[in-house]
Design a protein around this motif. Sequence first.
Motif, mmCIF file in Angstrom:
data_model
loop_
_atom_site.group_PDB
_atom_site.id
_atom_site.type_symbol
_atom_site.label_atom_id
_atom_site.label_comp_id
_atom_site.label_asym_id
_atom_site.label_seq_id
_atom_site.Cartn_x
_atom_site.Cartn_y
_atom_site.Cartn_z
ATOM 1 N N PRO A 69 -0.222 75.606 -56.307
ATOM 2 C CA PRO A 69 0.914 75.557 -55.061
ATOM 3 C C PRO A 69 2.073 76.474 -55.774
ATOM 4 O O PRO A 69 2.482 76.814 -56.603
ATOM 5 C CB PRO A 69 1.740 74.039 -55.424
ATOM 6 C CG PRO A 69 1.226 73.672 -56.933
ATOM 7 C CD PRO A 69 0.064 74.296 -57.082
ATOM 8 N N LEU A 70 2.581 77.002 -54.543
ATOM 9 C CA LEU A 70 3.719 78.123 -54.558
ATOM 10 C C LEU A 70 5.093 77.108 -54.982
ATOM 11 O O LEU A 70 5.262 76.526 -54.038
ATOM 12 C CB LEU A 70 3.892 78.808 -53.358
ATOM 13 C CG LEU A 70 5.196 79.761 -53.437
ATOM 14 C CD1 LEU A 70 4.854 80.904 -54.233
ATOM 15 C CD2 LEU A 70 5.212 80.576 -52.002
ATOM 16 N N PRO A 71 5.747 77.339 -56.105
ATOM 17 C CA PRO A 71 6.775 76.570 -56.539
ATOM 18 C C PRO A 71 8.086 76.979 -55.658
ATOM 19 O O PRO A 71 8.100 78.167 -54.988
ATOM 20 C CB PRO A 71 7.157 77.014 -57.949
ATOM 21 C CG PRO A 71 6.360 78.433 -58.006
ATOM 22 C CD PRO A 71 5.333 78.625 -57.027
ATOM 23 N N SER A 72 9.083 76.289 -55.540
ATOM 24 C CA SER A 72 10.168 76.180 -54.601
ATOM 25 C C SER A 72 11.045 77.213 -55.419
ATOM 26 O O SER A 72 11.120 77.351 -56.721
ATOM 27 C CB SER A 72 10.934 75.113 -54.557
ATOM 28 O OG SER A 72 12.260 75.519 -53.851
ATOM 29 N N LEU A 73 11.640 78.261 -54.775
ATOM 30 C CA LEU A 73 12.642 79.067 -55.333
ATOM 31 C C LEU A 73 13.993 78.612 -54.772
ATOM 32 O O LEU A 73 15.052 79.424 -54.957
ATOM 33 C CB LEU A 73 12.478 80.583 -54.849
ATOM 34 C CG LEU A 73 10.930 81.461 -55.201
ATOM 35 C CD1 LEU A 73 10.836 82.612 -54.922
ATOM 36 C CD2 LEU A 73 10.860 80.983 -56.747
ATOM 37 N N ALA A 74 14.179 77.425 -54.412
ATOM 38 C CA ALA A 74 15.555 77.006 -53.804
ATOM 39 C C ALA A 74 16.493 76.986 -55.017
ATOM 40 O O ALA A 74 16.256 76.896 -56.005
ATOM 41 C CB ALA A 74 15.342 75.534 -53.324
ATOM 42 N N GLY A 75 17.746 77.868 -54.547
ATOM 43 C CA GLY A 75 18.992 77.841 -55.399
ATOM 44 C C GLY A 75 18.958 79.288 -56.005
ATOM 45 O O GLY A 75 20.116 79.590 -56.669
ATOM 46 N N LEU A 76 18.036 80.089 -55.700
ATOM 47 C CA LEU A 76 17.977 81.512 -56.299
ATOM 48 C C LEU A 76 18.827 82.159 -55.530
ATOM 49 O O LEU A 76 18.225 83.129 -54.750
ATOM 50 C CB LEU A 76 16.732 82.145 -56.604
ATOM 51 C CG LEU A 76 15.599 81.377 -57.641
ATOM 52 C CD1 LEU A 76 14.471 82.155 -57.809
ATOM 53 C CD2 LEU A 76 16.527 81.179 -58.917
ATOM 54 N N SER A 77 20.354 82.144 -55.237
ATOM 55 C CA SER A 77 21.114 82.672 -54.471
ATOM 56 C C SER A 77 21.311 84.219 -54.572
ATOM 57 O O SER A 77 21.788 85.009 -53.755
ATOM 58 C CB SER A 77 22.627 82.305 -54.723
ATOM 59 O OG SER A 77 22.999 82.477 -55.956
#
Length: 723
Positions: free
Chosen positions: A71-79
């Motif tokens: 799975p492609l991991p989430s990059l959420a939060g990498l502003s």
Amino acid sequence: MEKVKASLKIPSSLDWSDPDPCKWTKVGCLDNRVTRIQIGKLNVGGTLPPELRNLSELSTFEVMNNQITGPLPSLAGLSKLQEANLHNNNFSSFPSDFFSGLTSLVHVFLDYNPFEPWEIPESVTDAKTLQTFSATGANIKGRIPGFFNFDTFSQLRVLHLAMNNLEGELPNGLAGTSIESFWVNGQRLNGTIDVIQNMSSLTEVWLHGNQFSGPLPDFSMLTGLQNLSLRDNQFTGVVPASLINLKSLFVVNLTNNELQGPTPKFADNVIVDMRAGSNRFCLDDPGVACDDRVNILLSILEPVGYPQTFADNWKGNDPCNNWLGVACAQGNIVSILFAKKGLTGTISSNFAKLTSLTTLDLSGNNLTGTIPVELTTLPKLTKLDVSNNRLYGKLPPFRQNVVLVTEGNPDIGKDKAPTPDGKSPGGSSSGGSSSGSKKSNTGTVVGSVIGGVGGLSLLALGIFLYARKGKRTSRVQSPTTVVIHPHHSGDQEGVKITVAGSSVNGGSETFSHTSSGPSDMHMVEAGNMLLLMANIQLKQDWQEHLGIWRQITGRVTTKVDVFSFGVILMEMITGRKALDETQPEESLHLVTWFRRMHLNKETFRKAIDETIQPDEETLASISTVSELAGHCCAREPYQRPDMSHVVNVLSSLAELWKPAELDTDDEFAIDYDMSLPQVLKKWQAFENSDESSSFLASTDTTQTSIPCRPSGFADSFASADAR
């Protein structure tokens, strides 16, 4: 970084042995924080760990053209992430929160990964600086989201969504964007491509291998277009000169469509893929004109959108060679028989160029507008049948020996055009001022508006309200007064609209609007009058959908009415107000919130008024109405439908919306076995009856021109009676 190293299969060409990750090959740091990982095209395998999102200073992440799986991991939060190159790997799934908080993202490449089917998540709207969104061959399903618009992505230049499983029409929001390269080829997209003509920054457009149909749009605004691929679709009509003469054009592909007219001849420097016989051109020789009869017939089809059925059957350069609906004698066209061909649009004046025509049959279609006066010049015409359409206007002065069949057009013979829903206009059929009518003596012309709208649109709305289970959403609870007075200002005449009603907290609500003249009369047409009568967030809706629109555009058109009608539909579906200041900022305006919620099934279910509690069958109907509401509330007025289309959609669902139990004791209840025009006639008969007069005399106000609501309407509509 140790987690990343442990999850990936690092080739020997990468030296990641040092204890300090900032000294690893293809890794960059600033102030001892990792800012770059650039390991693309290095035969890297393994998986990416979820801890990747902890690299808070990461700005560039490149792993393209490797063999990374899982799975492609989430990059959420990498502003601070600006570039994510993930294409050409073997990622198995895409996380819905991947884009959350990526407020600096400029370029993202997801192409050619075997993801499980996924829809483009709304979280991508966090990346408002996005310039490139590329996801070709990424197993995307659903529709192209409407949030790909200029308001959300003003810097978007590349939108590549080719070779996926997308369906539906191109969203109207694409108009006005700064997109330069647009790929959506190889899917199940359909509808017209009219939105393309307003994407003036385009240089490259790939639409091939879909199910697009209809005529090609005007390309005159696309002055930078270089590469256009339209092959393998269902386009009809004549190739426009605006495309043929486009000076920037370098490559064009039109093979395997149903284009008509002369084979276009492009400039010598243009690379053209237009295989002979793969369209419906009259001749295979580029630039050679068609027979005059062919040109006339094609010009006649232009106002009705070049229907595909004619493209399928009109072949060659001789219309007398078994062309659909065309009959000839000695090489001259003597009969045009287009009855019941599903035509929508207007009657072309170019029929007058067929000087040998004796019979013209256009009956049983959905034609609007007037009968062109030019048809009276046909010297041999003996019969004109336009019955059972939606034509209006006075009849042109045909010769006495011409048999003219016009039945089934309720507005034929009247000066005024029908209201947007296609029903008869109110007022005098001679088009005179309402000030001389009987009702103007009491200071109201409400009947002239409601007479055209109430019989059809209100009935459809009322039936739909049954599904609301009697829920009251209006802030105005008691009957509302709507009075439309003649207004004089200098040499101009117009109307003054006054609306008053009691609100929930016991106070009163009164406001007025005065038109500037006859051209302003559109404001009391279908949608806005329904808006008034429904009393949905009364004053705010009136100001937002009429007053503010006037300030912005300087005028009010029927397309504002259509927008207002769409807002009403949204309010009934959701139980929310058009403008709700109790909601968070992002949900303040119903229309924008509704568009977001409608992007996928799960969020849409949450948006439906909880009192409806729909089963799957009801949900399907509500989905249809929600699509219609979104269409009505398109940002650009030209993208909104006519009210005739709205009525067609709602009427098709009327049978499904019947209440389970009918009130059979009321003489004036809705009979669902009657057609809508029959119901309207029944109400009108009641209006003129003695019982109606007795009823009006007993009410507190006497400004109404239609009876009180039939008992078939839901209780929640009681506050919508205009008096």
